[in-house]
Design a protein around this motif. Structure first.
Motif, PDB file in Angstrom:
ATOM      1  N   ASN A  79       0.790  -1.236   0.000  1.00  0.00           N
ATOM      2  CA  ASN A  79       0.000   0.000   0.000  1.00  0.00           C
ATOM      3  C   ASN A  79       0.818   1.280   0.000  1.00  0.00           C
ATOM      4  OD1 ASN A  79      -2.471  -1.437   0.053  1.00  0.00           O
ATOM      5  ND2 ASN A  79      -2.237  -1.760   2.261  1.00  0.00           N
ATOM      6  N   THR A  80       2.106   1.197   0.302  1.00  0.00           N
ATOM      7  CA  THR A  80       2.949   2.397   0.327  1.00  0.00           C
ATOM      8  C   THR A  80       4.250   2.127  -0.426  1.00  0.00           C
ATOM      9  OG1 THR A  80       4.082   1.792   2.382  1.00  0.00           O
ATOM     10  CG2 THR A  80       2.008   3.022   2.586  1.00  0.00           C
ATOM     11  N   GLN A  81       4.902   3.182  -0.835  1.00  0.00           N
ATOM     12  CA  GLN A  81       6.190   3.039  -1.512  1.00  0.00           C
ATOM     13  C   GLN A  81       7.226   2.455  -0.565  1.00  0.00           C
ATOM     14  OE1 GLN A  81       6.751   3.489  -4.827  1.00  0.00           O
ATOM     15  NE2 GLN A  81       8.727   2.560  -4.346  1.00  0.00           N
ATOM     16  N   GLU A  82       7.083   2.771   0.723  1.00  0.00           N
ATOM     17  CA  GLU A  82       8.007   2.205   1.711  1.00  0.00           C
ATOM     18  C   GLU A  82       7.883   0.684   1.753  1.00  0.00           C
ATOM     19  OE1 GLU A  82       9.107   2.574   6.489  1.00  0.00           O
ATOM     20  OE2 GLU A  82       7.390   3.664   5.649  1.00  0.00           O
ATOM     21  N   GLN A  83       6.647   0.182   1.699  1.00  0.00           N
ATOM     22  CA  GLN A  83       6.434  -1.263   1.653  1.00  0.00           C
ATOM     23  C   GLN A  83       7.061  -1.873   0.404  1.00  0.00           C
ATOM     24  OE1 GLN A  83       2.056  -1.614   2.324  1.00  0.00           O
ATOM     25  NE2 GLN A  83       2.598  -3.360   3.599  1.00  0.00           N
ATOM     26  N   VAL A  84       6.884  -1.190  -0.712  1.00  0.00           N
ATOM     27  CA  VAL A  84       7.452  -1.684  -1.967  1.00  0.00           C
ATOM     28  C   VAL A  84       8.965  -1.807  -1.847  1.00  0.00           C
ATOM     29  CG1 VAL A  84       7.818  -1.158  -4.416  1.00  0.00           C
ATOM     30  CG2 VAL A  84       5.580  -0.739  -3.387  1.00  0.00           C
ATOM     31  N   LYS A 124      11.105  -5.305  -1.940  1.00  0.00           N
ATOM     32  CA  LYS A 124      12.157  -5.525  -2.941  1.00  0.00           C
ATOM     33  C   LYS A 124      13.461  -5.917  -2.267  1.00  0.00           C
ATOM     34  CE  LYS A 124      10.540  -2.524  -6.706  1.00  0.00           C
ATOM     35  NZ  LYS A 124      10.822  -1.278  -7.481  1.00  0.00           N
ATOM     36  N   GLU A 125      13.775  -5.228  -1.157  1.00  0.00           N
ATOM     37  CA  GLU A 125      14.998  -5.537  -0.418  1.00  0.00           C
ATOM     38  C   GLU A 125      14.926  -6.945   0.161  1.00  0.00           C
ATOM     39  OE1 GLU A 125      17.547  -3.727   3.383  1.00  0.00           O
ATOM     40  OE2 GLU A 125      15.931  -2.561   2.458  1.00  0.00           O
ATOM     41  N   TRP A 126      13.734  -7.333   0.648  1.00  0.00           N
ATOM     42  CA  TRP A 126      13.569  -8.680   1.207  1.00  0.00           C
ATOM     43  C   TRP A 126      13.762  -9.745   0.116  1.00  0.00           C
ATOM     44  CZ3 TRP A 126      10.771 -13.111   0.674  1.00  0.00           C
ATOM     45  CH2 TRP A 126      10.730 -13.983   1.768  1.00  0.00           C
ATOM     46  N   LEU A 127      13.199  -9.503  -1.069  1.00  0.00           N
ATOM     47  CA  LEU A 127      13.350 -10.461  -2.172  1.00  0.00           C
ATOM     48  C   LEU A 127      14.808 -10.569  -2.619  1.00  0.00           C
ATOM     49  CD1 LEU A 127      10.222  -9.602  -4.368  1.00  0.00           C
ATOM     50  CD2 LEU A 127      10.562 -11.649  -2.967  1.00  0.00           C
ATOM     51  N   THR A 128      15.509  -9.453  -2.599  1.00  0.00           N
ATOM     52  CA  THR A 128      16.937  -9.491  -2.948  1.00  0.00           C
ATOM     53  C   THR A 128      17.698 -10.362  -1.965  1.00  0.00           C
ATOM     54  OG1 THR A 128      16.836  -7.274  -3.923  1.00  0.00           O
ATOM     55  CG2 THR A 128      19.003  -8.079  -3.283  1.00  0.00           C
ATOM     56  N   GLY A 129      17.351 -10.230  -0.687  1.00  0.00           N
ATOM     57  CA  GLY A 129      17.967 -11.075   0.328  1.00  0.00           C
ATOM     58  C   GLY A 129      17.628 -12.544   0.125  1.00  0.00           C
ATOM     59  N   TYR A 130      16.389 -12.820  -0.269  1.00  0.00           N
ATOM     60  CA  TYR A 130      15.978 -14.206  -0.524  1.00  0.00           C
ATOM     61  C   TYR A 130      16.789 -14.808  -1.664  1.00  0.00           C
ATOM     62  CZ  TYR A 130      13.268 -18.107  -2.362  1.00  0.00           C
ATOM     63  OH  TYR A 130      12.894 -19.335  -2.841  1.00  0.00           O
ATOM     64  N   ILE A 131      16.993 -14.029  -2.723  1.00  0.00           N
ATOM     65  CA  ILE A 131      17.764 -14.525  -3.858  1.00  0.00           C
ATOM     66  C   ILE A 131      19.196 -14.857  -3.441  1.00  0.00           C
ATOM     67  CG2 ILE A 131      18.736 -13.860  -6.104  1.00  0.00           C
ATOM     68  CD1 ILE A 131      16.149 -12.240  -6.562  1.00  0.00           C
ATOM     69  N   GLU A 132      19.783 -14.008  -2.618  1.00  0.00           N
ATOM     70  CA  GLU A 132      21.144 -14.265  -2.136  1.00  0.00           C
ATOM     71  C   GLU A 132      21.199 -15.553  -1.324  1.00  0.00           C
ATOM     72  OE1 GLU A 132      23.880 -12.638  -3.018  1.00  0.00           O
ATOM     73  OE2 GLU A 132      22.563 -11.459  -4.345  1.00  0.00           O
ATOM     74  N   GLU A 133      20.177 -15.808  -0.516  1.00  0.00           N
ATOM     75  CA  GLU A 133      20.133 -17.047   0.264  1.00  0.00           C
ATOM     76  C   GLU A 133      20.041 -18.261  -0.649  1.00  0.00           C
ATOM     77  OE1 GLU A 133      16.896 -16.817   2.942  1.00  0.00           O
ATOM     78  OE2 GLU A 133      17.805 -15.283   4.234  1.00  0.00           O
ATOM     79  N   GLN A 134      19.232 -18.160  -1.714  1.00  0.00           N
ATOM     80  CA  GLN A 134      19.073 -19.276  -2.634  1.00  0.00           C
ATOM     81  C   GLN A 134      20.348 -19.547  -3.423  1.00  0.00           C
ATOM     82  OE1 GLN A 134      16.184 -21.368  -2.898  1.00  0.00           O
ATOM     83  NE2 GLN A 134      16.042 -20.287  -0.942  1.00  0.00           N
ATOM     84  N   LYS A 135      21.118 -18.506  -3.698  1.00  0.00           N
ATOM     85  CA  LYS A 135      22.389 -18.698  -4.391  1.00  0.00           C
ATOM     86  C   LYS A 135      23.334 -19.567  -3.567  1.00  0.00           C
ATOM     87  CE  LYS A 135      22.559 -14.468  -7.192  1.00  0.00           C
ATOM     88  NZ  LYS A 135      23.283 -13.187  -7.422  1.00  0.00           N
ATOM     89  N   ARG A 138      21.010 -22.432  -6.154  1.00  0.00           N
ATOM     90  CA  ARG A 138      19.968 -22.002  -7.073  1.00  0.00           C
ATOM     91  C   ARG A 138      20.252 -20.561  -7.543  1.00  0.00           C
ATOM     92  NH1 ARG A 138      14.749 -21.538  -5.183  1.00  0.00           N
ATOM     93  NH2 ARG A 138      13.912 -22.113  -7.242  1.00  0.00           N
ATOM     94  N   PHE A 139      19.444 -20.064  -8.483  1.00  0.00           N
ATOM     95  CA  PHE A 139      19.591 -18.702  -9.007  1.00  0.00           C
ATOM     96  C   PHE A 139      21.039 -18.438  -9.470  1.00  0.00           C
ATOM     97  CE2 PHE A 139      15.800 -18.583  -6.479  1.00  0.00           C
ATOM     98  CZ  PHE A 139      14.983 -17.627  -7.053  1.00  0.00           C
ATOM     99  N   GLU A 140      21.543 -19.345 -10.294  1.00  0.00           N
ATOM    100  CA  GLU A 140      22.941 -19.263 -10.726  1.00  0.00           C
ATOM    101  C   GLU A 140      23.156 -18.288 -11.883  1.00  0.00           C
ATOM    102  OE1 GLU A 140      23.732 -23.288 -11.692  1.00  0.00           O
ATOM    103  OE2 GLU A 140      24.139 -23.883  -9.618  1.00  0.00           O
ATOM    104  N   ASN A 141      22.071 -17.843 -12.517  1.00  0.00           N
ATOM    105  CA  ASN A 141      22.207 -16.927 -13.638  1.00  0.00           C
ATOM    106  C   ASN A 141      22.689 -15.562 -13.172  1.00  0.00           C
ATOM    107  OD1 ASN A 141      21.327 -15.002 -15.869  1.00  0.00           O
ATOM    108  ND2 ASN A 141      20.687 -16.954 -16.756  1.00  0.00           N
ATOM    109  N   GLU A 142      23.531 -14.935 -13.995  1.00  0.00           N
ATOM    110  CA  GLU A 142      24.077 -13.628 -13.629  1.00  0.00           C
ATOM    111  C   GLU A 142      22.997 -12.541 -13.586  1.00  0.00           C
ATOM    112  OE1 GLU A 142      24.356 -14.338 -18.027  1.00  0.00           O
ATOM    113  OE2 GLU A 142      24.912 -15.422 -16.192  1.00  0.00           O
ATOM    114  N   ARG A 143      21.826 -12.823 -14.194  1.00  0.00           N
ATOM    115  CA  ARG A 143      20.728 -11.856 -14.189  1.00  0.00           C
ATOM    116  C   ARG A 143      19.782 -12.064 -13.003  1.00  0.00           C
ATOM    117  NH1 ARG A 143      19.510  -9.266 -19.055  1.00  0.00           N
ATOM    118  NH2 ARG A 143      17.325  -9.190 -18.378  1.00  0.00           N
ATOM    119  N   ALA A 144      20.116 -12.959 -12.103  1.00  0.00           N
ATOM    120  CA  ALA A 144      19.229 -13.285 -10.984  1.00  0.00           C
ATOM    121  C   ALA A 144      18.760 -12.030 -10.255  1.00  0.00           C
ATOM    122  CB  ALA A 144      19.934 -14.221 -10.014  1.00  0.00           C
ATOM    123  N   ALA A 145      17.438 -11.850 -10.198  1.00  0.00           N
ATOM    124  CA  ALA A 145      16.869 -10.659  -9.567  1.00  0.00           C
ATOM    125  C   ALA A 145      15.374 -10.886  -9.376  1.00  0.00           C
ATOM    126  CB  ALA A 145      17.123  -9.421 -10.429  1.00  0.00           C
ATOM    127  N   ALA A 146      14.724  -9.933  -8.722  1.00  0.00           N
ATOM    128  CA  ALA A 146      13.276  -9.973  -8.525  1.00  0.00           C
ATOM    129  C   ALA A 146      12.643  -8.807  -9.273  1.00  0.00           C
ATOM    130  CB  ALA A 146      12.932  -9.899  -7.035  1.00  0.00           C
TER     131      ALA A 146
END
Length: 438
Positions: A259-264, A268-279, A283-291
């Motif tokens: 509902n707010t830009q702060e939430q967005v 996004k920051e949380w998803l970036t952290g999730y991707i790093e954990e999966q690496k 997993r997420f071995e592609n150099e373009r890995a992102a959310a």
């Protein structure tokens, strides 16, 4: 004075029925074709949930391995997620609401002997789904939020299915048999058909919404089949349903409400952290890995719901309307110039050029209004033809109030523009020339 002008216009129309009929047909044909194409294009690109389209986001994760991507999307991201990813990101408490989503279906076995078993599409979702997408209830409500983590055989059905199975009665607490398994009805929703069907564009942007909704948490228990797209990039041995749940197959969708830009930004920051954990776990071995997060409008644009071909067709239809108006100009000139002697006498008796000009524009307005109304009818016939040729567009075969007003204004406006030159031309009539003739 206007009443007098209308009376004169009506008398003029009756004196030239053939010319008037040709002009009405030309205008109506142009309006009919234009409004058919414009209506389809307008409804295809219409905001399906304007009150929340900027708060609802579809989640994408670039979960491919090295050297892989989705060549069919503009940013190479996959359109869907793996089961393990939707389960993992569902743990975040940042979104105000969130829902996993899967297109599936069942064989319904009615308790009423009057009906034979029949197939029906369904959707496995979380309880937030209904509030997120503003889905109205007739009876009951969604299942308790605890069911999203502690599965129960509960179900929400649509009004149409409730009418068919229970004759429209309050069916809360009654059971429905899906694939030989009984589910308890906890809610009945009213007719709900977002156009386009933004919440799942993978399975038809304009298909009918489902009438059956079951908890996503039941997915691994009852092993619901996927009735949507299943995309895999990795060679895997998938011999059981559990193998599919653990695989890199992309077959689920995920929506969040922010509902707010702060939430967005936080999400996004949380998803970036999730991707790093999966690496770290391979997993997420592609150099373009992102959310990627796309709100409703961005998601519709991203999926080309309104294609370039549709926009071109709108342009072509208005070109056709222009041709019709050019023909109308010629017919108006013929009609008005035949009245030159009458106009000359009126000018000699004191009528000003302004009065003559307005009088002829009233003529044009009546013809344009008649052509517009007939054009609306032709437009409706055109939409019915679209429905017959393209059944998936059955939700686009109607004109709402806005489009009807647009059609009438378009016919009046284009007619007045077409009538300016003929009306101006007749105003240049020299009264003395026709007085001598008379």
């Amino acid at each position: 004075m206007l009443q007098y002008y209308i009376k004169l216009s009506w008398l003029s129309i009756k004196r030239t029925p053939m010319l008037t009929t040709l002009m009405v047909l030309a205008i109506s044909l142009g309006i009919g074709v234009s409004m058919t194409v414009l209506t389809v294009n307008y409804l295809m690109g219409k905001d399906p949930i304007p009150s929340k389209s900027e708060q609802l986001y579809h989640v994408q994760l670039f979960s491919y391995g090295k050297g892989h991507s989705n060549q069919h999307s503009s940013d190479l991201f996959p359109l869907q997620l793996t089961y393990q990813d939707v389960m993992n990101i569902h743990q975040s408490n940042i979104p105000s609401r969130k829902t996993r989503s899967l297109s599936t279906g069942f064989s319904i076995i009615p308790n009423n002997a009057e009906f034979t078993p029949f197939m029906e599409s369904a959707r496995a979702i979380d309880s937030d789904f209904f509030a997120m997408f503003n889905i109205p209830f007739i009876y009951g409500n969604t299942w308790d939020k605890s069911v999203d983590s502690s599965p129960k055989n509960v179900i929400v059905i649509g009004k149409e299915l409730n009418n068919k199975l229970f004759k429209g009665e309050n069916s809360i607490g009654r059971e429905i048999n899906l694939n030989t398994i009984n589910y308890t009805i906890v809610g009945v929703i009213d007719n709900w058909q977002p156009t386009p069907r933004f919440y799942d564009l993978n399975n038809g942007s304009f298909n009918q919404s489902e009438f059956i909704f079951v908890p996503f948490s039941l997915l691994p228990i009852h092993e619901y089949p996927s009735w949507g797209n299943n995309n895999g990039w990795k060679d895997e041995d998938i011999n059981s349903y559990q193998d599919k749940l653990r695989s890199e197959t992309q077959w689920n969708q995920y929506w969040v409400e922010l509902n707010t830009q702060e939430q967005v930004n936080q999400y996004k920051e949380w998803l970036t952290g999730y991707i790093e954990e999966q690496k770290k776990v391979g997993r997420f071995e592609n150099e373009r890995a992102a959310a990627s997060l796309k709100n409703v409008k961005q998601w519709l644009t991203y999926n080309y719901v309104v294609s370039d071909d549709s926009s071109i067709l709108v342009s072509v239809s208005f070109m056709f309307l222009t041709v019709c108006m050019l023909n109308t100009i010629g017919l108006l000139l013929a009609k008005f110039l035949r009245r030159a002697p009458e106009v000359g006498v009126r000018r000699a008796l004191g009528a000003s050029r302004k009065e003559v000009f307005i009088q002829h524009l009233v003529d044009v307005s009546l013809i344009g209004l008649t052509g517009g109304l007939l054009g609306l009818l032709l437009g409706q016939l055109g939409l019915l033809s679209v429905k017959e040729l393209y059944p998936e567009y059955h939700q686009l075969v109607y004109m709402d109030t806005t489009l009807i007003v647009v059609a009438i204004l378009l016919s009046l406006g284009s007619s007045l523009i077409a009538g300016i030159y003929p009306a101006w031309k007749i105003c240049q009539t020299n009264p003395s020339l026709y007085l001598k003739t008379q």
